[in-house]
Design an enzyme around this catalytic site. Sequence first.
Site, PDB file in Angstrom:
ATOM      1  N   CYS A 154     104.347  40.770 -75.001  1.00 26.34           N
ATOM      2  CA  CYS A 154     103.751  41.917 -75.783  1.00 26.34           C
ATOM      3  C   CYS A 154     104.845  43.006 -76.784  1.00 26.34           C
ATOM      4  CB  CYS A 154     102.860  43.112 -75.035  1.00 26.34           C
ATOM      5  SG  CYS A 154     101.659  43.743 -76.608  1.00 26.34           S
TER       6      CYS A 154
ATOM      7  N   CYS B  75     104.574  39.588 -82.917  1.00 27.10           N
ATOM      8  CA  CYS B  75     103.942  40.297 -82.222  1.00 27.10           C
ATOM      9  C   CYS B  75     103.142  39.078 -81.296  1.00 27.10           C
ATOM     10  CB  CYS B  75     102.786  40.674 -82.736  1.00 27.10           C
ATOM     11  SG  CYS B  75     100.751  40.303 -82.007  1.00 27.10           S
TER      12      CYS B  75
END
EC number: 5.1.1.3
Length: 259
Positions: A75, A184
């Site tokens: 992440c 992302c």
Amino acid sequence: MNSNNQPIGIFDSGIGGTSIWSAIHQLLPNEKTIYLADSKNAPYGQKSKEEIIALSMKNTEFLLEMNCKLIVVACNTATTNAIQELRLKYDVPFIGIEPAIKPAVTNSKTQIIGILATQGTLNSELFHKTIAKYQDTQIIEQVGHGLVQLIENGEINSPEMTQLLHSYLTPMIKANIDYLVLGCSHFPYLIPQIKKILPEHIQIIDSGQAVAKQTQKILAERIGFSSAEKTEPIFYTNINSKVLKEILENKYTVIEKDF
Ligand code: DGL
């Protein structure tokens, strides 16, 4: 280096980090992997640094209880906001994921690149430090408001997604970018949609392969590879597992558990 059959732990705010898991699993199929989707708390992108650190610690402790030998923070938002604190607090090695700015800048001919990421990543000190190295390139930053939530809801191909992507990408196309960085881990799932919008000459870069190679390197140098012949990955989620199962094409074991 001796072999080491402990699992590799991987976590994300939700299902997006499975794009990173997939790159790791393809490169290192004999490694046992445990993936944690903290979808109950997604998206992390709008949360404060303190909240992101606390959630990242909670996820790390779950994976340490599972005896993981290495933790991949799949992440960008958690990496850019919390990896320093994780490394200080826990003994286990961590691998993080950051937007692949360097290869985009190095290969860009227009010297204009775009990045699509969460607010948390784009606001982070680590990201600011990275882009400060590339003063000669114009970096167009765009927060992907709403995209993570739509992916978490299983609405990758919805009209709302198409509309949001158009609104985020059109200004970058007009500004003459030749590279788009996906900052992302949820966004690789949008590549087919993004390709329909971008002209063909604009390259799309994500960080999955780089993280998988870094994982291989750390295992080789510091931890040891698994000696198992075949292993089954395990996925945990703290909400209903339907969307996670779908994104994994119903191929793997998904366990619902409150963590
Ligand atoms: N997949 C994440 C990332 O790479 C987090 C997105 C979010 O939870 O906002 O940033």
